[in-house]
Structure formats: structure tokens, C-alpha cells
Design a protein around this motif. Structure first.
Motif, mmCIF file in Angstrom:
data_model
loop_
_atom_site.group_PDB
_atom_site.id
_atom_site.type_symbol
_atom_site.label_atom_id
_atom_site.label_comp_id
_atom_site.label_asym_id
_atom_site.label_seq_id
_atom_site.Cartn_x
_atom_site.Cartn_y
_atom_site.Cartn_z
ATOM 1 N N GLY A 164 0.692 -11.128 -1.327
ATOM 2 C CA GLY A 164 -0.003 -11.142 -2.619
ATOM 3 C C GLY A 164 -0.431 -9.747 -3.024
ATOM 4 O O GLY A 164 -0.264 -9.332 -4.186
ATOM 5 N N ALA A 165 -0.976 -9.004 -2.075
ATOM 6 C CA ALA A 165 -1.488 -7.668 -2.379
ATOM 7 C C ALA A 165 -0.357 -6.748 -2.829
ATOM 8 O O ALA A 165 -0.450 -6.076 -3.866
ATOM 9 N N HIS A 166 0.723 -6.723 -2.056
ATOM 10 C CA HIS A 166 1.785 -5.769 -2.378
ATOM 11 C C HIS A 166 2.549 -6.168 -3.646
ATOM 12 O O HIS A 166 2.962 -5.289 -4.411
ATOM 13 N N SER A 167 2.704 -7.472 -3.863
ATOM 14 C CA SER A 167 3.396 -7.847 -5.108
ATOM 15 C C SER A 167 2.494 -7.555 -6.313
ATOM 16 O O SER A 167 2.973 -7.137 -7.367
ATOM 17 N N TYR A 168 1.176 -7.730 -6.132
ATOM 18 C CA TYR A 168 0.259 -7.419 -7.235
ATOM 19 C C TYR A 168 0.260 -5.909 -7.507
ATOM 20 O O TYR A 168 0.175 -5.478 -8.662
ATOM 21 N N ALA A 169 0.400 -5.126 -6.446
ATOM 22 C CA ALA A 169 0.441 -3.663 -6.605
ATOM 23 C C ALA A 169 1.708 -3.216 -7.333
ATOM 24 O O ALA A 169 1.797 -2.071 -7.774
ATOM 25 N N SER A 170 2.668 -4.113 -7.439
ATOM 26 C CA SER A 170 3.942 -3.774 -8.118
ATOM 27 C C SER A 170 4.046 -4.432 -9.479
ATOM 28 O O SER A 170 5.121 -4.451 -10.082
ATOM 29 N N ARG A 171 2.970 -5.018 -9.976
ATOM 30 C CA ARG A 171 3.094 -5.895 -11.153
ATOM 31 C C ARG A 171 3.540 -5.161 -12.404
ATOM 32 O O ARG A 171 4.068 -5.776 -13.322
ATOM 33 N N THR A 172 3.351 -3.846 -12.485
ATOM 34 C CA THR A 172 3.797 -3.141 -13.689
ATOM 35 C C THR A 172 5.279 -2.766 -13.590
ATOM 36 O O THR A 172 5.835 -2.199 -14.519
ATOM 37 N N GLY A 173 5.886 -3.054 -12.431
ATOM 38 C CA GLY A 173 7.274 -2.641 -12.237
ATOM 39 C C GLY A 173 7.353 -1.408 -11.353
ATOM 40 O O GLY A 173 8.428 -1.043 -10.882
ATOM 41 N N ARG A 174 6.218 -0.765 -11.133
ATOM 42 C CA ARG A 174 6.182 0.387 -10.207
ATOM 43 C C ARG A 174 5.063 0.143 -9.210
ATOM 44 O O ARG A 174 3.936 -0.146 -9.590
ATOM 45 N N ASN A 190 3.063 -16.584 -3.604
ATOM 46 C CA ASN A 190 2.025 -15.743 -2.991
ATOM 47 C C ASN A 190 1.521 -14.664 -3.945
ATOM 48 O O ASN A 190 0.533 -13.990 -3.652
ATOM 49 N N LEU A 191 2.200 -14.519 -5.073
ATOM 50 C CA LEU A 191 1.641 -13.626 -6.094
ATOM 51 C C LEU A 191 0.576 -14.459 -6.830
ATOM 52 O O LEU A 191 0.777 -14.950 -7.941
ATOM 53 N N ALA A 192 -0.547 -14.635 -6.145
ATOM 54 C CA ALA A 192 -1.604 -15.544 -6.638
ATOM 55 C C ALA A 192 -2.458 -14.807 -7.661
ATOM 56 O O ALA A 192 -3.641 -14.553 -7.444
ATOM 57 N N ASP A 193 -1.864 -14.492 -8.806
ATOM 58 C CA ASP A 193 -2.567 -13.629 -9.761
ATOM 59 C C ASP A 193 -3.562 -14.394 -10.641
ATOM 60 O O ASP A 193 -4.137 -13.834 -11.572
ATOM 61 N N ARG A 194 -3.748 -15.680 -10.319
ATOM 62 C CA ARG A 194 -4.857 -16.414 -10.958
ATOM 63 C C ARG A 194 -5.993 -16.611 -9.962
ATOM 64 O O ARG A 194 -6.947 -17.338 -10.230
ATOM 65 N N ARG A 195 -5.831 -16.015 -8.802
ATOM 66 C CA ARG A 195 -6.864 -16.114 -7.768
ATOM 67 C C ARG A 195 -7.253 -14.690 -7.346
ATOM 68 O O ARG A 195 -7.135 -14.299 -6.186
ATOM 69 N N GLY A 247 -21.636 12.156 -12.003
ATOM 70 C CA GLY A 247 -20.914 12.842 -10.929
ATOM 71 C C GLY A 247 -20.819 11.990 -9.679
ATOM 72 O O GLY A 247 -20.357 12.435 -8.633
ATOM 73 N N ASP A 248 -21.264 10.713 -9.771
ATOM 74 C CA ASP A 248 -21.115 9.805 -8.632
ATOM 75 C C ASP A 248 -19.674 9.288 -8.573
ATOM 76 O O ASP A 248 -18.970 9.266 -9.587
ATOM 77 N N LEU A 249 -19.295 8.850 -7.382
ATOM 78 C CA LEU A 249 -17.931 8.344 -7.182
ATOM 79 C C LEU A 249 -17.919 6.833 -7.408
ATOM 80 O O LEU A 249 -18.706 6.096 -6.803
ATOM 81 N N VAL A 250 -17.016 6.374 -8.264
ATOM 82 C CA VAL A 250 -16.934 4.933 -8.560
ATOM 83 C C VAL A 250 -15.569 4.408 -8.128
ATOM 84 O O VAL A 250 -14.536 4.942 -8.525
ATOM 85 N N GLY A 251 -15.592 3.393 -7.289
ATOM 86 C CA GLY A 251 -14.338 2.796 -6.812
ATOM 87 C C GLY A 251 -14.251 1.340 -7.199
ATOM 88 O O GLY A 251 -15.270 0.633 -7.215
ATOM 89 N N THR A 252 -13.037 0.874 -7.512
ATOM 90 C CA THR A 252 -12.834 -0.546 -7.826
ATOM 91 C C THR A 252 -11.535 -1.032 -7.190
ATOM 92 O O THR A 252 -10.615 -0.243 -6.944
ATOM 93 N N ILE A 253 -11.498 -2.329 -6.946
ATOM 94 C CA ILE A 253 -10.280 -2.948 -6.409
ATOM 95 C C ILE A 253 -10.094 -4.291 -7.102
ATOM 96 O O ILE A 253 -11.085 -4.927 -7.498
ATOM 97 N N GLU A 254 -8.843 -4.699 -7.250
ATOM 98 C CA GLU A 254 -8.538 -6.032 -7.792
ATOM 99 C C GLU A 254 -7.252 -6.498 -7.125
ATOM 100 O O GLU A 254 -6.267 -5.755 -7.121
ATOM 101 N N LEU A 255 -7.288 -7.661 -6.525
ATOM 102 C CA LEU A 255 -6.066 -8.169 -5.886
ATOM 103 C C LEU A 255 -6.165 -9.678 -5.660
ATOM 104 O O LEU A 255 -7.266 -10.231 -5.647
ATOM 105 N N PRO A 256 -4.997 -10.338 -5.486
ATOM 106 C CA PRO A 256 -5.023 -11.770 -5.193
ATOM 107 C C PRO A 256 -5.651 -12.007 -3.823
ATOM 108 O O PRO A 256 -5.503 -11.179 -2.917
#
Ligand code: MEV
Length: 422
Positions: free
Chosen positions: A285-295, A215-220, A308-317
């Protein structure tokens, strides 16, 4: 005979027979049985084929988040969730995001990983390379399992072999990399993994145990970004800064990251459920991806650009499909897909990623400003009024008074109910 939960052959019984047993077990009244017998959109025969031991169906609210623009296209977002403020949050934040053109997305494509675990391999590193030498054979066996997927341009595309150190010694872990096209793909990749496992065991002279997708679908992966113009914060500029500080807090602290990501999953899971997809797979998938650096850390990133605009990004399986699972079976999920107007699993995944980012925008906007309780209170007060026994127009009267008094509690709702009923 006393109550027992040991019921041989429970799965072979009809829904009515199961209901009778549950009724006796839990001493259910006529009225309670009538509640269990109520039917919604999912007919009982379909439900009985979807899972085991069915006795009824279970409904949750289906709401529509408005205002969403993704890649220049307008979407209405169907969401299934029990929590108030989730749909309102996406609707409000999507409106804020319109000033910057809405959300923009991209993704890596529908690529899943299946794992084959081999233990007791005497030369794990040599074995690893022997498996790479067998790559074409492995892919061939895997693809024989699903000619239709291959015909559609999908199928097993590559392998990756890892040696991992474990508490029980080294293990050789083979990853089968599979393009699952418009399916979530669990069935396809698990079948492939089971088919190649005996060969893997033989070629590397090891004992194969597990053969299952990861479920750590880090290619998807799906990615989404948004730019909220600073004008959206007129008169509350410090809120924009507060949101960036809120992100840095989540980025640095797992205790905060858990809640920050929970808010993101409010939007993601609600949309995934509405589409009939496996929300536990997405959450894992989301929570394991959020831990991928070990933290464990934030799934999103918020910063201020040179304007001065706010820029948001997300990346997850995002392992969601349009075929297989409940998506085509549940009549409401079929309608949800029509409302979304999506044609591919990839488009669906990208939309869901954007909804997660949008939900996070809503939460941080509230948390860095007035707090979330104010927004929650009106619906919460109504729920408390109902729980205390209010019906009809008494619900609104009790809720309104509790909000005015700033006391939204069961005991106060019960008192008010008594007073109003007099
Ligand atoms: C509540 O369901 C979600 C929030 O707690 C998310 C967050 O704290 O970012 C509001």
C-alpha cells in the motif's frame, strides 16, 4: 535414494515428522535439532494452525520506542525488527518532537476496496453504467455475506466501476467499497467480491476472473504531522535546512525516494509486525501510494514554517486491524496491543503512521548531520564481534577496540579475538 524436495502429504504430517524429514534433508546435528526445537512465546500448536508445514517458530527482538506523544497522549511503541538503530531512532526523534507537542493524526476511516475483473465485455462503457444501476443489489448481496460486520456499522457501502485499457483490450473493473471496522478486512472483502462476481459476469455478459482486495487502500489513509521547534537544532541550524533539502531530493528522485521510504517503513513495518498485522499489505500500500502520480516519490513532506520550525507530514494507506489475522492469536501481539492501549483499528493505524513519520525524522536528522554510521557502529561492531566468535565480555572488548580503530570488520574482529584470548 537421493535428496528430494518432493514430499507428498508434507502438510498432513506432524511437526515432529516434518522435523525428521528436514533433519535428514539438511543433515542437521543433534545440537541444530535442539535449536529448532526451542520454543518461545508462540506455542507450536498455535503456530501449526497459523501457517502450513510448520517445523518451529522464529524469534526477532521486540523493542520499545519511548517518548512518543500522539494527539496529546503518551504511547510506548513496541517494535519488532532485526536492524539496529531503528528503535533508538524513533525514541530520539520522538523526544525532539515533544517540544512541538508531539505528533497529530487523522484518518479517513477503515475503508477497503475489493476488485472484480471482467473481460470480453463487448460494450464496456454501457456495462459500467448497468453495474451502477445494480448498485443496491450488489451492496445487498455483499452485505449478506457478513451480517456481523453490518451490525457493527460496517459493510459494503458503495461501488465504483472503471473501464481500463490493457494489453488484452478493455476490462471492466468493479470496486466494492467496504467499511471493515476493526478488521484489516481482507477476508471480509474477498468473500464479498467472490459472492457478487457471478452476478457481475451475468449482468454485463463478460467473463469474470479475479476477485480480490486492492492493497492500494487509498480510501483507508492515515495522516500524521509534527512540528519540531528550531531550538532543537541549536548550534546545528544548517541540519534543519539539510533535512528540507533531503526531502526535496527524495521528492524529485526515485532512487533516493526508495531509501527515504525504506527508512519510513523501518518504523511502520516493525510496529505492524509487533501487532500481528500483515506487513506486506502495508508495504504494498505504501509503495503503490508513493507512486500514485506516476512517479515514485516521498511518502513524507518536510518544510520550514514562518517561525523557522521544521514541519513534517505523512499520508499513506494503513490497512491494519485489531481483530482477525494474528493479532488476537499471537500472545505477544495481544500484549503489544495492550501496551499501545489502542481501542480501535483506526487509532492503531494513526499511531503507526506517526511512527513512520518519526522514523523519517530520525533518519533525516542523522543523514543531514553527522551521518548514520556513527550511531550504527556500536551495535554493528558488537554484531561483528559475535559473528567472529566472541562471547561474554569479549564481545564488548572486541567491539570497543574496533570502534576506536575505526575498523569494524570480520577479519579485524577475528584478529582481536585471538589477541585477547591469549
Ligand atoms: C536504513 O535502514 C534507513 C535509512 O537509509 C533511511 C534513509 O536513508 O532515509 C537511513
Amino acid at each position: 535414494m537421493g535428496r528430494t524436495s518432493r514430499i507428498p502429504g508434507f502438510h498432513k504430517l506432524s511437526v515432529e515428522e516434518r522435523l525428521k524429514i528436514v533433519r535428514e534433508f539438511a543433515e542437521l546435528s543433534e545440537d541444530e535439532m535442539a535449536v529448532l526445537g526451542k520454543r518461545g512465546h508462540l506455542d507450536i500448536q498455535t503456530a501449526d494452525r497459523m501457517i502450513e508445514n510448520v517445523i518451529g517458530t522464529f524469534e526477532l527482538p521486540l523493542g520499545i520506542a519511548a517518548n512518543m506523544i500522539i494527539n496529546g497522549k503518551d504511547y510506548l511503541i513496541p517494535m519488532v525488527v532485526e536492524e539496529s538503530s531503528v528503535v533508538a531512532g524513533v525514541t530520539n526523534a520522538a523526544r525532539m518532537a515533544r517540544s512541538g507537542g508531539g505528533f497529530f493524526t487523522s484518518s479517513t476511516g477503515p475503508v477497503m476496496i475489493a476488485q472484480i475483473q471482467a473481460v470480453n465485455v463487448t460494450d464496456p462503457y454501457g456495462a459500467r453504467l448497468r453495474l451502477y444501476e445494480k448498485k443496491d443489489e450488489i451492496l445487498g448481496i455483499a452485505n449478506e455475506q457478513d451480517p456481523i460486520l453490518v451490525e457493527m456499522g460496517g459493510g459494503a457501502k458503495d461501488i465504483e466501476v472503471r473501464v481500463i485499457e490493457t494489453a488484452l483490450g478493455p476490462m471492466v473493473i468493479t470496486h466494492l467499497i467496504v467499511d471493515t471496522r476493526d478488521a484489516m478486512g481482507a477476508n471480509a472483502v474477498n468473500t464479498m467480491a467472490e459472492a457478487i462476481a457471478p452476478y457481475v459476469g451475468e449482468w454485463i455478459n463478460g467473463r469474470v476472473y479475479l476477485r480480490i482486495l486492492s492493497n492500494l487502500a487509498d480510501r483507508r489513509l492515515v495522516r500524521a504531522s509534527v512540528r519540531v521547534k528550531k531550538e532543537e537544532f541549536k548550534g546545528a541550524e544548517e541540519v534543519l535546512d539539510g533535512m528540507v533539502y533531503a526531502w526535496a531530493f527524495a521528492d524529485a528522485d526515485p532512487y533516493r525516494a526508495a531509501t527515504h521510504n525504506k527508512g519510513i517503513m523501518n518504523g511502520i513495518s516493525a510496529t505492524v509486525i509487533a501487532t500481528g498485522n500483515d506487513f506486506r499489505a502495508i508495504e504494498a500500500g505504501a509503495h503503490s501510494y508513493a507512486s500514485r502520480t506516476g512517479r515514485y516519490s516521498s511518502l513524507t513532506h518536510w518544510e520550514k514554517d514562518q517561525n523557522g520550525d521544521l514541519v513534517g507530514t505523512i499520508e499513506l494507506p494503513m490497512a491494519v486491524g485489531l481483530i482477525g489475522g494474528a493479532t488476537k492469536i499471537h500472545p505477544l501481539s495481544r500484549l503489544v496491543i495492550k501496551i499501545l492501549g489502542v481501542k480501535t483499528a483506526t487509532e492503531l493505524g494513526e499511531i503507526i503512521g506517526a511512527v513512520g513519520l518519526c522514523q523519517n525524522l530520525a533518519a533525516l536528522r542523522a543523514l543531514a548531520g553527522e551521518g548514520i554510521q556513527k550511531g550504527h557502529m556500536s551495535l554493528h561492531a558488537k554484531n561483528i564481534a559475535v559473528a567472529a566468535g566472541a562471547t561474554g565480555d569479549l564481545i564488548d572488548r572486541v567491539a570497543k577496540r574496533m570502534i576506536e580503530e575505526g575498523k569494524i570488520r570480520m577479519d579485524r574482529a577475528a584478529e582481536l579475538l585471538k589477541e585477547f584470548k591469549k
